[in-house]
Design a protein around this motif. Structure first.
Motif, PDB file in Angstrom:
ATOM      1  N   GLU A  90      -1.530   0.882  -1.300  1.00 57.32           N
ATOM      2  CA  GLU A  90      -2.987   0.869  -1.165  1.00 57.32           C
ATOM      3  C   GLU A  90      -3.688   0.821  -2.513  1.00 57.32           C
ATOM      4  N   GLU A  91      -3.049   1.361  -3.542  1.00 54.66           N
ATOM      5  CA  GLU A  91      -3.702   1.468  -4.845  1.00 54.66           C
ATOM      6  C   GLU A  91      -3.379   0.324  -5.794  1.00 54.66           C
TER       7      GLU A  91
ATOM      8  N   ASP B 172       7.273   4.266  -2.949  1.00 54.75           N
ATOM      9  CA  ASP B 172       5.880   4.613  -3.233  1.00 54.75           C
ATOM     10  C   ASP B 172       4.948   3.911  -2.240  1.00 54.75           C
ATOM     11  N   LYS B 173       4.957   4.380  -0.996  1.00 53.52           N
ATOM     12  CA  LYS B 173       4.152   3.717   0.037  1.00 53.52           C
ATOM     13  C   LYS B 173       2.661   3.908  -0.182  1.00 53.52           C
ATOM     14  N   LYS B 174       2.250   4.989  -0.824  1.00 50.69           N
ATOM     15  CA  LYS B 174       0.834   5.182  -1.134  1.00 50.69           C
ATOM     16  C   LYS B 174       0.380   4.222  -2.229  1.00 50.69           C
TER      17      LYS B 174
ATOM     18  N   LYS C  62      -0.826  13.044 -11.528  1.00 58.00           N
ATOM     19  CA  LYS C  62      -1.408  11.710 -11.294  1.00 58.00           C
ATOM     20  C   LYS C  62      -1.140  10.779 -12.467  1.00 58.00           C
TER      21      LYS C  62
END
Length: 140
Positions: free
Chosen positions: A123-124, A118-120, A81
């Motif tokens: 959201e972040e 980085d499709k996630k 992470k």
């Protein structure tokens, strides 16, 4: 495809306006340009702080992994992470540096990275006001 002037076909002609509003328009354009660059600079400062924090966390989790011999899954997940956060900070840093000189190009760099790799991260990292547009791109 031909471009048509609607005012020409409807018979309405645009009247010439006095010089004063054009000067105000130029002043507004200069102010908005300076304000946009200033906001990108402030975002860049925040991104540098995020990058420093990501580097510190990466080093912390890397040393804890080395000391424990990579036996604990907790430290492995945290290291992944932290590395992802560091990569996102670097991409945002590059995009913001470019955006200071050319806002559209800098935004395009960041958007293309998040759409392709980085499709996630959409959201972040991406603000809520832009997420809807990203979701429209992803559906197509």
């Amino acid at each position: 495809m031909a471009i048509y002037d609607i005012k020409q076909h409807s018979g309405q002609q645009e009247e010439k306006q006095p010089q004063q509003p054009e000067k105000v328009c130029i002043k507004d354009r200069i102010f908005s340009t300076i304000a946009a660059r200033l906001f990108f600079l402030l975002l860049l400062i925040g991104d540098v702080a995020w990058g420093v924090f990501s580097i510190a966390m990466s080093l912390l989790y890397l040393t804890s992994n080395l000391l424990t011999g990579f036996k604990f899954a907790f430290f492995k997940r945290r290291l992944k992470k932290a590395a992802l956060s560091l990569r996102r900070a670097l991409i945002c840093f590059l995009a913001l540096v470019v955006a200071i000189f050319s806002p559209a190009l800098g935004i395009m760099f960041a958007c293309s990275y998040f759409l392709m790799f980085d499709k996630k991260g959409i959201e972040e990292v991406v603000p809520a006001s832009l997420r809807e547009q990203f979701q429209a791109f992803q559906k197509n």
